[in-house]
Design a protein around this motif. Structure first.
Motif, PDB file in Angstrom:
ATOM      1  N   SER A  32      37.915  32.593  50.648  1.00 41.41           N
ATOM      2  CA  SER A  32      37.683  33.807  51.428  1.00 41.41           C
ATOM      3  C   SER A  32      38.738  34.836  50.996  1.00 41.41           C
ATOM      4  CB  SER A  32      37.780  33.526  52.934  1.00 41.41           C
ATOM      5  OG  SER A  32      39.087  33.107  53.286  1.00 41.41           O
ATOM      6  N   ILE A  59      45.877  42.481  49.468  1.00 42.60           N
ATOM      7  CA  ILE A  59      44.657  41.719  49.243  1.00 42.60           C
ATOM      8  C   ILE A  59      45.074  40.310  48.868  1.00 42.60           C
ATOM      9  CG2 ILE A  59      42.527  41.484  47.892  1.00 42.60           C
ATOM     10  CD1 ILE A  59      44.101  44.790  47.668  1.00 42.60           C
ATOM     11  N   GLN A 103      48.104  48.527  50.558  1.00 36.17           N
ATOM     12  CA  GLN A 103      47.024  47.596  50.852  1.00 36.17           C
ATOM     13  C   GLN A 103      47.440  46.233  50.337  1.00 36.17           C
ATOM     14  OE1 GLN A 103      43.339  49.010  49.185  1.00 36.17           O
ATOM     15  NE2 GLN A 103      43.121  50.574  50.752  1.00 36.17           N
ATOM     16  N   ARG A 110      43.433  36.342  47.998  1.00 28.73           N
ATOM     17  CA  ARG A 110      42.322  35.402  47.857  1.00 28.73           C
ATOM     18  C   ARG A 110      42.806  34.100  48.469  1.00 28.73           C
ATOM     19  NH1 ARG A 110      37.523  35.786  44.949  1.00 28.73           N
ATOM     20  NH2 ARG A 110      36.428  33.817  44.914  1.00 28.73           N
ATOM     21  N   TRP A 118      45.690  47.749  59.865  1.00 26.74           N
ATOM     22  CA  TRP A 118      44.328  47.229  59.876  1.00 26.74           C
ATOM     23  C   TRP A 118      44.253  45.955  59.038  1.00 26.74           C
ATOM     24  CZ3 TRP A 118      41.945  46.662  55.166  1.00 26.74           C
ATOM     25  CH2 TRP A 118      42.456  47.422  54.108  1.00 26.74           C
ATOM     26  N   SER A 119      43.221  45.170  59.281  1.00 30.56           N
ATOM     27  CA  SER A 119      42.933  44.002  58.444  1.00 30.56           C
ATOM     28  C   SER A 119      41.446  43.695  58.536  1.00 30.56           C
ATOM     29  CB  SER A 119      43.766  42.790  58.857  1.00 30.56           C
ATOM     30  OG  SER A 119      43.385  42.347  60.137  1.00 30.56           O
ATOM     31  N   VAL A 120      40.940  43.023  57.510  1.00 29.43           N
ATOM     32  CA  VAL A 120      39.524  42.680  57.440  1.00 29.43           C
ATOM     33  C   VAL A 120      39.375  41.464  56.528  1.00 29.43           C
ATOM     34  CG1 VAL A 120      39.044  44.250  55.506  1.00 29.43           C
ATOM     35  CG2 VAL A 120      37.207  43.642  57.079  1.00 29.43           C
ATOM     36  N   MET A 121      38.314  40.710  56.742  1.00 29.94           N
ATOM     37  CA  MET A 121      37.993  39.587  55.854  1.00 29.94           C
ATOM     38  C   MET A 121      36.588  39.800  55.303  1.00 29.94           C
ATOM     39  SD  MET A 121      39.793  36.255  57.558  1.00 29.94           S
ATOM     40  CE  MET A 121      39.554  35.292  56.076  1.00 29.94           C
ATOM     41  N   PRO A 122      36.472  40.534  54.186  1.00 26.93           N
ATOM     42  CA  PRO A 122      35.151  40.757  53.591  1.00 26.93           C
ATOM     43  C   PRO A 122      34.660  39.479  52.904  1.00 26.93           C
ATOM     44  CG  PRO A 122      36.835  41.663  52.171  1.00 26.93           C
ATOM     45  CD  PRO A 122      37.534  41.164  53.406  1.00 26.93           C
ATOM     46  N   PRO A 123      33.369  39.392  52.640  1.00 30.88           N
ATOM     47  CA  PRO A 123      32.865  38.197  51.951  1.00 30.88           C
ATOM     48  C   PRO A 123      33.405  38.130  50.525  1.00 30.88           C
ATOM     49  CG  PRO A 123      31.117  39.822  52.244  1.00 30.88           C
ATOM     50  CD  PRO A 123      32.327  40.337  52.966  1.00 30.88           C
ATOM     51  N   ALA A 124      33.704  36.932  50.069  1.00 32.72           N
ATOM     52  CA  ALA A 124      34.200  36.723  48.712  1.00 32.72           C
ATOM     53  C   ALA A 124      33.030  36.648  47.740  1.00 32.72           C
ATOM     54  CB  ALA A 124      35.018  35.440  48.646  1.00 32.72           C
ATOM     55  N   MET A 128      42.169  41.271  53.573  1.00 34.77           N
ATOM     56  CA  MET A 128      42.707  42.574  53.191  1.00 34.77           C
ATOM     57  C   MET A 128      43.395  43.163  54.411  1.00 34.77           C
ATOM     58  SD  MET A 128      39.450  44.051  51.033  1.00 34.77           S
ATOM     59  CE  MET A 128      40.216  45.626  50.733  1.00 34.77           C
TER      60      MET A 128
END
Length: 185
Positions: free
Chosen positions: A106, A99, A97, A101, A136-142, A109
């Motif tokens: 933002s 990750i 994975q 910042r 896979w990839s994603v942009m979760p809220p910071a 991942m």
């Protein structure tokens, strides 16, 4: 029995050397430590990662400016590995994975697998070929970094991309006073 035990022990030592090689790659990437990163690869290694295909040194030169411009920190996290050793060659599949910042606070991942051919040359296991399969990839809220408001939180150092990072400190010492917060989390 001794021969079987010696064979199994040699296999474990090989697998640990390969795991150490994978860890040097991650440490090198996240601490912007070119020497640590390159120590995971043979000089003639080839990497296929996203749009990049080329040498480990060229991959560093391509990837590090991108990470530096886009992210204030990165974590390359290794998950389970399957490693098949056959003499001086091994093949591995390591889930990971990533990750980051981003500089705009933002978070990105991504996850996938490093599919590697390792070779032992002159007694050292290193990557000879890497195929990075991004799945896979994603942009979760910071969210805010926890405990950033503690007055002496940085006394032991702060995360840094380089040798000023606390992980390089030898010997490691604690510069913070002992304290036990009253409030439970």
């Amino acid at each position: 029995m001794g021969n079987e035990l010696d064979t199994r022990l040699a296999g474990l030592i090989d697998r640990q050397a390969i795991a150490d090689c994978l860890a040097r790659f991650c440490r090198g990437m996240d601490r912007f430590d070119r020497d640590a990163y390159l120590s995971a690869f043979h000089a003639d290694a080839e990497i296929a990662a996203g749009p990049f295909v080329g040498s480990a040194a060229d991959c560093w030169d391509w990837a590090m400016p991108l990470h530096d411009q886009a992210q204030s920190l990165t974590h390359h996290v290794l998950l389970q590995s399957s490693i098949d050793v056959d003499g001086d060659t091994a093949h591995g599949e390591t889930y990971y994975q990533f990750i980051g910042r981003n500089r705009d606070d933002s978070v990105i991942m991504a996850g996938g697998r490093y599919i590697d051919r390792f070779e032992r040359r002159d007694g050292a296991w290193r990557i000879a070929l890497r195929v990075n399969v991004i799945e896979w990839s994603v942009m979760p809220p910071a969210v805010a970094i926890p405990f950033a408001d503690v007055p002496d939180i940085a006394a032991n150092g702060v995360s840094a991309r380089g040798r000023e990072d606390p992980s390089y400190q030898r010997p490691l010492v604690n510069r913070r006073a002992r304290q036990r917060p009253d409030a439970a989390l």
